[in-house]
Design an enzyme around this catalytic site. Structure first.
Site, short mmCIF file in Angstrom:
data_model
loop_
_atom_site.label_atom_id
_atom_site.label_comp_id
_atom_site.label_asym_id
_atom_site.label_seq_id
_atom_site.Cartn_x
_atom_site.Cartn_y
_atom_site.Cartn_z
NE ARG A 33 40.63 34.63 38.53
CZ ARG A 33 41.18 35.33 39.51
NH1 ARG A 33 41.23 34.81 40.73
NH2 ARG A 33 41.67 36.53 39.29
CE1 TYR A 72 38.05 34.33 28.83
CE2 TYR A 72 37.33 36.02 27.30
CZ TYR A 72 37.31 34.72 27.73
OH TYR A 72 36.55 33.80 27.06
CD GLU A 73 36.61 36.69 33.78
OE1 GLU A 73 36.71 37.10 34.95
OE2 GLU A 73 35.87 37.24 32.94
N GLY A 74 41.87 37.19 34.72
CA GLY A 74 43.17 37.01 35.36
C GLY A 74 44.07 36.20 34.46
#
Length: 563
Positions: A294, A422-424
């Site tokens: 993140r 992406y990655e949340g």
């Protein structure tokens, strides 16, 4: 227009804006002296400018492709990756026990920033490996560490993260990939994963997949998920890559951007895997990798913003419109100033987050850990939103030429757009900020506000016109935080994104004020622009923190569908 890595800007930010000296003052990172920091930034900049940046356009126009089950990467990417690996850049922050440099994550973040600006598609490969390295360092058995870490850190092998399935995106608990115990302590992994960045390549000796799957006795949801190492090639007794594992690349996604980065649909067909961490504890291990990613993804947005700004500035300085270059027009000047000021703010947030992570590692101070945890969703969301908005402005600066592919201006926007997903997604980051990150009754948030207000009080003596608006913005942020804390967590979600963006704006004002205090005239003028033109956005964003979700949630699907 050649890309020039912002090594000097990063060094200035570490030296004059942020407290990197605290990291240098720890026993753990005592080797990260000013001399070492300068050398790292200088050498990484040379790699980015001379080797990686020339590959950026080739990755876009000659995408990775799948031929007869083999992934063929973009022209020059093999040589570019080899330069990254040989230079030791994959393991810059990894443990020296397994071949890493052992330097602060802050320096790794700075290097990733420059690499992302040079060639985001290729930079994504070592970024994923770095996340895997951290997950293995913290959760894997000694046997797995000894086998995989030296090869991942050296860049001989690379790593991926396999979470998403067709029916399980952000809801990771819905995944169905199975892990069946074998008689020899390994597991047979069966299932399909999608959106696997750098799921395969033609230049590393092995591709090491960290795969989330369920054991036969697993509970439903996220509590029943375990993590497995599933390599493309099964290691021999001597640690070399051996026979092919029972996995394959089904297809590569046709994406809006990041064409040089192969995003794979992976099929695991009874593939051999090794358990990482305890059974049913896969999410804890995977979140180690995701939290690393993140910050890394936020940094990708910042790097792309830098590249887009440089391209736009060069065009504006060269393009004649009427009697003047377009850089002289007020609106173009506004856009360029916005691009530079927002990029600086986002970079300072990301580096500050990395500093907190380094302090937590070096001192085990709970306050540093909490500070890093609070800054992580802001760094990810604001960094990527900045990459998108700055790249969009870059197209606008180019005018009609920005919409023509040959200029390369649109590639920045197409490449960076996915980073907000992406990655949340950034919405998930914001929900995390107003949910879990305020579960301490706002202690971490208020500690940051104290830092800002203490700094502005000191700055009032020399720069009152800049310090006063930042102090007032911090007070507005304090009131918004108190308003959120007074509400049930479930009712905060409608305000989560504006709260995050408002918090980022105030942090940006804080960092710009610190830059102005250095006495550099250009920094002062940029701070004046940010504080007068961009900081006021925080008021509108934070006003929504006082508004309950009733109106938002009362809008039904039928309301939205009504003509």
């Amino acid at each position: 227009m050649p890309y020039t890595s912002p090594a000097q800007d990063i060094y200035f930010t570490l030296s004059h804006v942020l407290d990197f000296k605290s990291v240098q003052g720890t026993d753990r990172f005592a080797d990260a002296t000013d001399e070492t920091t300068r050398a790292i930034l200088t050498e990484a900049a040379r790699l980015c400018d001379d080797v990686l940046a020339p590959l950026n356009r080739a990755g876009d126009t000659h995408p990775a492709r799948l031929e007869n089950g083999i992934v063929r990467t973009s022209p020059g990417f093999s040589d570019g990756y080899r330069a990254i690996a040989v230079g030791g850049w994959v393991g810059i922050a990894s443990s020296p026990e397994f071949g890493g440099m052992g330097l602060p994550l802050t320096l790794a973040t700075a290097v990733n920033d420059m690499m992302a600006g040079a060639c985001l598609s290729l930079q994504l490969n070592p970024l994923m490996t770095q996340g895997q390295i951290e997950a293995l360092e913290k959760h894997a058995s000694d046997t797995l560490k000894e086998l995989y870490l030296p090869k991942l850190i050296s860049g001989e092998w690379n790593g991926t993260m396999n979470l998403t399935e067709p029916q399980a995106g952000s809801d990771v608990g819905a995944l169905t990939t199975k892990a069946t115990p074998n008689d020899d302590g390994t597991y047979a992994i069966t299932g399909q994963k999608i959106y696997i960045s750098w799921g395969d390549n033609d230049f590393t000796g092995n591709v090491c997949h960290l795969v989330l799957a369920r054991l036969p006795d697993a509970a439903p949801g996220t509590k029943g998920i375990s993590l497995f190492m599933v390599p493309k090639w099964l290691p021999n007794a001597d640690g070399t890559a051996g026979a092919a594992n029972a996995l394959r690349v089904v297809s590569l996604e046709h994406k809006t951007g990041l064409h040089g980065s192969p995003t794979a649909v992976m099929s695991y067909e009874g593939a051999t895997g090794w358990l990482v961490g305890a059974p049913h504890a896969g999410m804890a291990a995977m979140f180690t990798m995701m939290n690393n990613a993140r910050l890394g993804v936020g940094t990708q947005g910042i790097g792309v913003a830098e590249g887009a700004f440089q391209k736009a500035l060069a065009y504006a300085q060269d393009r004649q419109q009427g009697r003047a270059k377009i850089v002289e027009h007020a609106d173009v000047r506004r856009m360029l100033a916005t691009m530079k000021a927002e990029t600086f703010a986002a970079r300072a947030i990301a580096l500050d987050c990395a500093i907190s992570l380094d302090m937590a590692t070096a001192t085990a101070d709970p306050a540093a850990t909490a500070r890093a945890a609070f800054l992580t969703p802001i760094a990810k969301a604001f960094g990527t939103e900045t990459g998108i908005s700055v790249s969009n402005l870059g197209i606008q600066v180019h005018g009609g030429m920005g919409y023509i592919e040959e200029t390369g201006a649109s590639q920045y926007l197409r490449d960076v757009r996915v980073t907000a997903i992406y990655e949340g997604t950034n919405g998930i980051q914001a929900m995390d900020l107003v949910g879990r990150k305020l579960m301490d009754e706002g202690e971490a948030a208020f500690a940051l506000l104290e830092e800002i207000e203490t700094a502005t009080e000191k700055a009032r003596a020399s720069l009152p016109d800049l310090a006063d608006p930042v102090w007032q913005a911090a007070e507005t942020l304090r009131e918004a935080t108190e308003a959120l804390l007074a509400r049930d967590p479930a009712s905060r979600m409608g305000a989560s994104v504006p709260y995050l963006m408002g918090f980022a704006s105030v942090l940006g004002g804080h960092y710009h004020l610190a830059a102005a205090l250095s006495g550099d005239a250009s920094r002062t003028r940029l701070a004046q622009f940010y504080i007068s033109h961009l900081l006021p956005k925080h008021a509108g964003d934070l006003a929504r923190a006082h508004v309950a979700d009733d109106v938002l949630m009362s809008l039904t699907a039928e309301n939205l569908a009504t003509p």
